[in-house]
Design an enzyme around this catalytic site. Structure first.
Site, mmCIF file in Angstrom:
data_model
loop_
_atom_site.group_PDB
_atom_site.id
_atom_site.type_symbol
_atom_site.label_atom_id
_atom_site.label_comp_id
_atom_site.label_asym_id
_atom_site.label_seq_id
_atom_site.Cartn_x
_atom_site.Cartn_y
_atom_site.Cartn_z
ATOM 1 N N ARG A 225 0.856 -1.186 0.000
ATOM 2 C CA ARG A 225 0.000 0.000 0.000
ATOM 3 C C ARG A 225 0.891 1.234 0.000
ATOM 4 N NH1 ARG A 225 -3.515 -2.608 -1.812
ATOM 5 N NH2 ARG A 225 -5.533 -3.097 -0.909
ATOM 6 N N HIS A 273 -1.100 -0.133 -9.949
ATOM 7 C CA HIS A 273 -1.846 -1.063 -9.077
ATOM 8 C C HIS A 273 -2.295 -2.299 -9.867
ATOM 9 C CE1 HIS A 273 -4.312 -1.299 -5.122
ATOM 10 N NE2 HIS A 273 -4.098 -2.511 -5.595
HETATM 11 P P1 NDP Z 1 -1.980 -10.987 5.190
HETATM 12 O O1 NDP Z 1 -2.994 -10.428 6.110
HETATM 13 O O2 NDP Z 1 -2.021 -12.445 4.878
HETATM 14 O O3 NDP Z 1 -0.519 -10.666 5.745
HETATM 15 C C1 NDP Z 1 -0.170 -9.455 6.314
HETATM 16 C C2 NDP Z 1 1.215 -9.574 6.911
HETATM 17 O O4 NDP Z 1 1.606 -8.285 7.408
HETATM 18 C C3 NDP Z 1 1.266 -10.551 8.100
HETATM 19 O O5 NDP Z 1 2.450 -11.294 8.069
HETATM 20 C C4 NDP Z 1 1.256 -9.611 9.293
HETATM 21 O O6 NDP Z 1 1.884 -10.116 10.452
HETATM 22 C C5 NDP Z 1 2.052 -8.454 8.742
HETATM 23 N N1 NDP Z 1 1.790 -7.240 9.539
HETATM 24 C C6 NDP Z 1 0.618 -6.596 9.738
HETATM 25 N N2 NDP Z 1 0.769 -5.551 10.572
HETATM 26 C C7 NDP Z 1 2.073 -5.559 10.918
HETATM 27 C C8 NDP Z 1 2.855 -4.742 11.780
HETATM 28 N N3 NDP Z 1 2.329 -3.718 12.459
HETATM 29 N N4 NDP Z 1 4.169 -5.033 11.910
HETATM 30 C C9 NDP Z 1 4.721 -6.072 11.248
HETATM 31 N N5 NDP Z 1 4.033 -6.890 10.410
HETATM 32 C C10 NDP Z 1 2.727 -6.638 10.252
HETATM 33 O O7 NDP Z 1 -2.080 -10.131 3.860
HETATM 34 P P2 NDP Z 1 -1.681 -10.569 2.358
HETATM 35 O O8 NDP Z 1 -0.335 -11.152 2.382
HETATM 36 O O9 NDP Z 1 -2.769 -11.331 1.742
HETATM 37 O O10 NDP Z 1 -1.680 -9.124 1.638
HETATM 38 C C11 NDP Z 1 -0.801 -8.110 2.061
HETATM 39 C C12 NDP Z 1 -1.204 -6.789 1.436
HETATM 40 O O11 NDP Z 1 -0.905 -6.788 0.040
HETATM 41 C C13 NDP Z 1 -2.706 -6.474 1.455
HETATM 42 O O12 NDP Z 1 -3.117 -6.003 2.726
HETATM 43 C C14 NDP Z 1 -2.799 -5.408 0.396
HETATM 44 O O13 NDP Z 1 -2.552 -4.150 0.979
HETATM 45 C C15 NDP Z 1 -1.668 -5.754 -0.578
HETATM 46 N N6 NDP Z 1 -2.150 -6.228 -1.879
HETATM 47 C C16 NDP Z 1 -1.787 -5.535 -3.006
HETATM 48 C C17 NDP Z 1 -2.181 -5.963 -4.245
HETATM 49 C C18 NDP Z 1 -1.726 -5.256 -5.469
HETATM 50 O O14 NDP Z 1 -2.165 -5.582 -6.574
HETATM 51 N N7 NDP Z 1 -0.825 -4.300 -5.368
HETATM 52 C C19 NDP Z 1 -3.022 -7.153 -4.417
HETATM 53 C C20 NDP Z 1 -3.344 -7.807 -3.175
HETATM 54 C C21 NDP Z 1 -2.928 -7.353 -1.951
HETATM 55 P P3 NDP Z 1 1.323 -11.406 11.224
HETATM 56 O O15 NDP Z 1 1.602 -12.560 10.292
HETATM 57 O O16 NDP Z 1 2.116 -11.473 12.462
HETATM 58 O O17 NDP Z 1 -0.147 -11.186 11.424
HETATM 59 C C1 OXD Z 2 -6.191 -6.044 -3.072
HETATM 60 C C2 OXD Z 2 -5.602 -5.200 -4.080
HETATM 61 O O1 OXD Z 2 -6.110 -5.676 -1.897
HETATM 62 O O2 OXD Z 2 -5.874 -5.417 -5.273
HETATM 63 O O3 OXD Z 2 -6.750 -7.105 -3.403
HETATM 64 O O4 OXD Z 2 -4.851 -4.272 -3.790
#
Ligand code: NDP
Ligand code: OXD
Length: 310
Positions: A225, A273
């Site tokens: 993000r 994106h």
């Molecule tokens: P998940 O919820 O599976 O994973 C999130 C990870 O971030 C977890 O490992 C979590 O830790 C970690 N995290 C959250 N908060 C913190 C913090 N304060 N400090 C350290 N680590 C933290 O999400 P996804 O992997 O499925 O997706 C990640 C992000 O990718 C989405 O939220 C979205 O913003 C982005 N995205 C972008 C896309 C694009 O096309 N550009 C498409 C899809 C997603 P823990 O494991 O300990 O909970």
């Molecule tokens: C998602 C993205 O969060 O596309 O799925 O960014």
């Protein structure tokens, strides 16, 4: 017969209707699936996407779950009218797309491909890049996407460090967690991949202080993000050579405004994106599996923790 309201945008309905109906049929679920709003009191499940039809969830009193088509939930998780369980998208095809984007852009920086692709002066620069084993990579965020990308990069030979909120043990990965672990995760990294959700804790995680920790000239890939990076601090780090390049897929404001300095900075690559998209066929199977679970009283998959924000 249950009622499913597809409130993820009329523009998505044509590509989702057939795969959703097929997945419902495969699961043996009889449903009134529609994209026009039925009587809210009759709705059992809502399929949702940001910018879709619903802002106020209050009238959907019997709804058992809101099934988000996006992986990120920051645009719905804080909605005070949402009392129903919220599930986010974990789609195998979206994950595959993200792995390809991250591996592709990592290899671009690792191999220095630009030197040869854009070489107007026909310079014979025979500098050989190091092998992957000599290029430390750090992935911030070890969820569905971060872990898949880390494993793919690791299989190419890159030494991998990963960082998450809670402690993790993942074979072959040096893992760190919490604010205290961030410096150790970033120090000396030559490629940094951001796959964190947008929450109050992750906002500006890369800032003036933390951008000084990676190796000089490191590349940053941000498909997470836009809010994860302090824009002005990144531009200053690029100008100073502390960061060599940033490949950014996500931004604080999207589409990225035409006058934003990222567009013209030679050290920034903007992708719009597109790192990874939810794919209707595989995502429909995920949505319907959760509906099946809801109907037989099994725990829902990919539940969002409201307090955590992701
Ligand atoms: P998940 O919820 O599976 O994973 C999130 C990870 O971030 C977890 O490992 C979590 O830790 C970690 N995290 C959250 N908060 C913190 C913090 N304060 N400090 C350290 N680590 C933290 O999400 P996804 O992997 O499925 O997706 C990640 C992000 O990718 C989405 O939220 C979205 O913003 C982005 N995205 C972008 C896309 C694009 O096309 N550009 C498409 C899809 C997603 P823990 O494991 O300990 O909970
Ligand atoms: C998602 C993205 O969060 O596309 O799925 O960014």
């Amino acid at each position: 017969m249950i009622t499913i309201y597809f409130a993820a945008g009329k523009n998505r309905w044509p590509s989702y209707e057939a795969p959703l109906r097929a997945a419902l049929q495969d699961a043996g679920i009889m449903a009134d699936l529609r994209c026009d709003c039925p009587d809210p009191a009759r709705v059992d499940y809502i399929i949702f996407a940001p910018g879709g039809e619903i802002d106020d969830f209050t009238p959907f009193r019997r709804c058992k779950a809101v099934l988000n088509l996006w992986a990120g939930v920051e645009r719905i998780v804080g909605n005070p009218t949402l009392t129903q369980p919220l599930c986010r998208m974990v789609d195998p095809a979206l994950t595959a797309g993200m792995v390809e984007w991250v591996v592709g852009h990592s290899l671009r920086h690792h191999l220095g491909m630009d030197r040869h692709i854009v070489n107007p002066s026909r310079e014979w620069d025979a500098t050989c890049p190091p092998i992957a084993a000599e290029r430390p990579v750090t992935v911030l965020g070890l969820g569905a996407l971060g872990q898949a990308c880390a494993k793919a990069l690791q299989s190419l030979g890159f030494p991998l460090r990963g960082w998450s909120r809670t402690a993790k043990q993942i074979a072959g990965l040096d893992t760190y967690h919490g604010q205290d672990g961030l410096k150790a995760a970033l120090t000396g990294a030559e490629i940094i991949v951001l796959l964190l959700p947008k929450t109050a804790e992750t906002e500006n995680i890369l800032n003036k202080e933390t951008l000084a920790w990676p190796a000089r000239g490191a590349a940053i890939l941000n498909p997470g993000r836009g809010h994860l990076i302090e824009d002005a601090a990144l531009l200053a780090a690029l100008d100073a050579g502390a960061i060599g390049h940033a490949t950014l897929d996500v931004f604080r404001v999207e589409p990225l405004p035409a006058d934003h300095p990222f567009w013209s900075h030679p050290g920034v690559t903007v992708t719009p994106h597109i790192a990874a998209e939810t794919r209707p066929k595989s995502a429909s199977a995920v949505v319907v599996e959760n509906i099946r679970r809801g109907q037989v009283g099994l725990p829902l998959l990919h539940l969002v923790d409201r307090a955590r924000g992701y």
